[in-house]
Design a protein around this motif. Structure first.
Motif, PDB file in Angstrom:
ATOM      1  N   MET A   1       0.842  -1.170   0.000  1.00 24.47           N
ATOM      2  CA  MET A   1       0.000   0.000   0.000  1.00 24.47           C
ATOM      3  C   MET A   1       0.891   1.238   0.000  1.00 24.47           C
ATOM      4  SD  MET A   1      -2.704   1.279   2.913  1.00 24.47           S
ATOM      5  CE  MET A   1      -3.838  -0.022   2.534  1.00 24.47           C
ATOM      6  N   SER A   2       0.437   2.295  -0.656  1.00 22.32           N
ATOM      7  CA  SER A   2       1.158   3.558  -0.659  1.00 22.32           C
ATOM      8  C   SER A   2       0.403   4.592   0.154  1.00 22.32           C
ATOM      9  CB  SER A   2       1.332   4.083  -2.077  1.00 22.32           C
ATOM     10  OG  SER A   2       2.231   3.287  -2.786  1.00 22.32           O
ATOM     11  N   VAL A   3       1.161   5.371   0.898  1.00 22.08           N
ATOM     12  CA  VAL A   3       0.618   6.451   1.707  1.00 22.08           C
ATOM     13  C   VAL A   3       1.318   7.735   1.278  1.00 22.08           C
ATOM     14  CG1 VAL A   3       0.397   7.367   4.046  1.00 22.08           C
ATOM     15  CG2 VAL A   3       0.190   4.922   3.660  1.00 22.08           C
ATOM     16  N   ALA A   4       0.548   8.803   1.128  1.00 18.66           N
ATOM     17  CA  ALA A   4       1.123  10.119   0.812  1.00 18.66           C
ATOM     18  C   ALA A   4       0.877  11.037   1.993  1.00 18.66           C
ATOM     19  CB  ALA A   4       0.479  10.686  -0.443  1.00 18.66           C
ATOM     20  N   LEU A   5       1.934  11.679   2.446  1.00 19.98           N
ATOM     21  CA  LEU A   5       1.824  12.689   3.496  1.00 19.98           C
ATOM     22  C   LEU A   5       1.981  14.051   2.828  1.00 19.98           C
ATOM     23  CD1 LEU A   5       4.061  11.223   6.348  1.00 19.98           C
ATOM     24  CD2 LEU A   5       1.634  10.860   5.924  1.00 19.98           C
ATOM     25  N   MET A   6       1.049  14.945   3.129  1.00 22.43           N
ATOM     26  CA  MET A   6       1.093  16.290   2.572  1.00 22.43           C
ATOM     27  C   MET A   6       1.315  17.287   3.700  1.00 22.43           C
ATOM     28  SD  MET A   6      -1.953  15.995  -0.251  1.00 22.43           S
ATOM     29  CE  MET A   6      -1.704  17.657  -0.829  1.00 22.43           C
ATOM     30  N   TRP A   7       2.214  18.202   3.469  1.00 28.08           N
ATOM     31  CA  TRP A   7       2.594  19.235   4.428  1.00 28.08           C
ATOM     32  C   TRP A   7       2.490  20.560   3.690  1.00 28.08           C
ATOM     33  CZ3 TRP A   7       6.153  23.090   4.318  1.00 28.08           C
ATOM     34  CH2 TRP A   7       6.649  23.591   5.512  1.00 28.08           C
ATOM     35  N   GLU A   8       1.691  21.504   4.193  1.00 28.37           N
ATOM     36  CA  GLU A   8       1.504  22.779   3.503  1.00 28.37           C
ATOM     37  C   GLU A   8       1.622  23.924   4.490  1.00 28.37           C
ATOM     38  OE1 GLU A   8      -0.779  26.280   2.169  1.00 28.37           O
ATOM     39  OE2 GLU A   8      -1.491  24.890   3.677  1.00 28.37           O
ATOM     40  N   ALA A   9       2.418  24.942   4.118  1.00 29.53           N
ATOM     41  CA  ALA A   9       2.609  26.104   4.979  1.00 29.53           C
ATOM     42  C   ALA A   9       2.533  27.373   4.140  1.00 29.53           C
ATOM     43  CB  ALA A   9       3.964  26.027   5.682  1.00 29.53           C
ATOM     44  N   ARG A  10       2.179  28.459   4.794  1.00 25.16           N
ATOM     45  CA  ARG A  10       2.127  29.763   4.137  1.00 25.16           C
ATOM     46  C   ARG A  10       3.112  30.697   4.828  1.00 25.16           C
ATOM     47  NH1 ARG A  10      -3.147  33.562   3.009  1.00 25.16           N
ATOM     48  NH2 ARG A  10      -1.990  35.175   1.916  1.00 25.16           N
ATOM     49  N   ALA A  11       4.040  31.204   4.040  1.00 27.77           N
ATOM     50  CA  ALA A  11       5.084  32.078   4.582  1.00 27.77           C
ATOM     51  C   ALA A  11       4.527  33.472   4.847  1.00 27.77           C
ATOM     52  CB  ALA A  11       6.249  32.173   3.599  1.00 27.77           C
ATOM     53  N   VAL A  12       5.204  34.170   5.714  1.00 29.27           N
ATOM     54  CA  VAL A  12       4.952  35.590   5.902  1.00 29.27           C
ATOM     55  C   VAL A  12       5.193  36.250   4.541  1.00 29.27           C
ATOM     56  CG1 VAL A  12       5.845  37.658   7.052  1.00 29.27           C
ATOM     57  CG2 VAL A  12       5.596  35.514   8.333  1.00 29.27           C
ATOM     58  N   ALA A  13       4.393  37.244   4.200  1.00 26.90           N
ATOM     59  CA  ALA A  13       4.482  37.901   2.893  1.00 26.90           C
ATOM     60  C   ALA A  13       5.928  38.250   2.538  1.00 26.90           C
ATOM     61  CB  ALA A  13       3.625  39.163   2.883  1.00 26.90           C
ATOM     62  N   GLY A  14       6.321  37.859   1.334  1.00 32.28           N
ATOM     63  CA  GLY A  14       7.660  38.153   0.845  1.00 32.28           C
ATOM     64  C   GLY A  14       8.734  37.163   1.262  1.00 32.28           C
ATOM     65  N   ARG A  15       8.367  36.160   2.076  1.00 33.46           N
ATOM     66  CA  ARG A  15       9.375  35.199   2.553  1.00 33.46           C
ATOM     67  C   ARG A  15       9.158  33.800   1.974  1.00 33.46           C
ATOM     68  NH1 ARG A  15      10.523  35.791   8.807  1.00 33.46           N
ATOM     69  NH2 ARG A  15      12.348  34.609   8.137  1.00 33.46           N
ATOM     70  N   GLY A  16       8.431  33.732   0.852  1.00 40.14           N
ATOM     71  CA  GLY A  16       8.159  32.439   0.224  1.00 40.14           C
ATOM     72  C   GLY A  16       9.414  31.701  -0.204  1.00 40.14           C
TER      73      GLY A  16
END
Length: 82
Positions: A1-16
């Motif tokens: 079986m395959s498992v996908a882990l997703m991690w999502e973050a939003r940077a402070v403006a201009g620090r992407g």
């Protein structure tokens, strides 16, 4: 079986770019079968790791970045192949 882990973050403006570099540099305790790092508007960064493991397996995940780099807590999701 395959498992996908997703991690999502939003940077402070201009620090992407800084958040993107930080996410790419984070080591995991072991190597996933696959790892992708993506970016989106509004300085968002998404990391997806794929594992050959059961859905409820204990798997290494990326940590939370320093609070001054992101605008909110990291969002995390876990998916399995259907």
């Amino acid at each position: 079986m395959s498992v996908a882990l997703m991690w999502e973050a939003r940077a402070v403006a201009g620090r992407g770019d800084e958040l993107l570099a930080w996410a790419r540099a984070q080591p995991l305790e072991r190597e996933p079968a696959r790892r992708e790092t993506l970016r989106a508007p509004q300085d968002r960064v998404l990391v997806i790791t794929w594992w050959d493991a059961a859905y409820d397996a204990e798997l290494p995940e990326l940590p939370e970045p320093d609070g001054d780099l992101v605008t909110r807590a990291v969002h995390r999701w876990r998916f399995e192949t259907a």
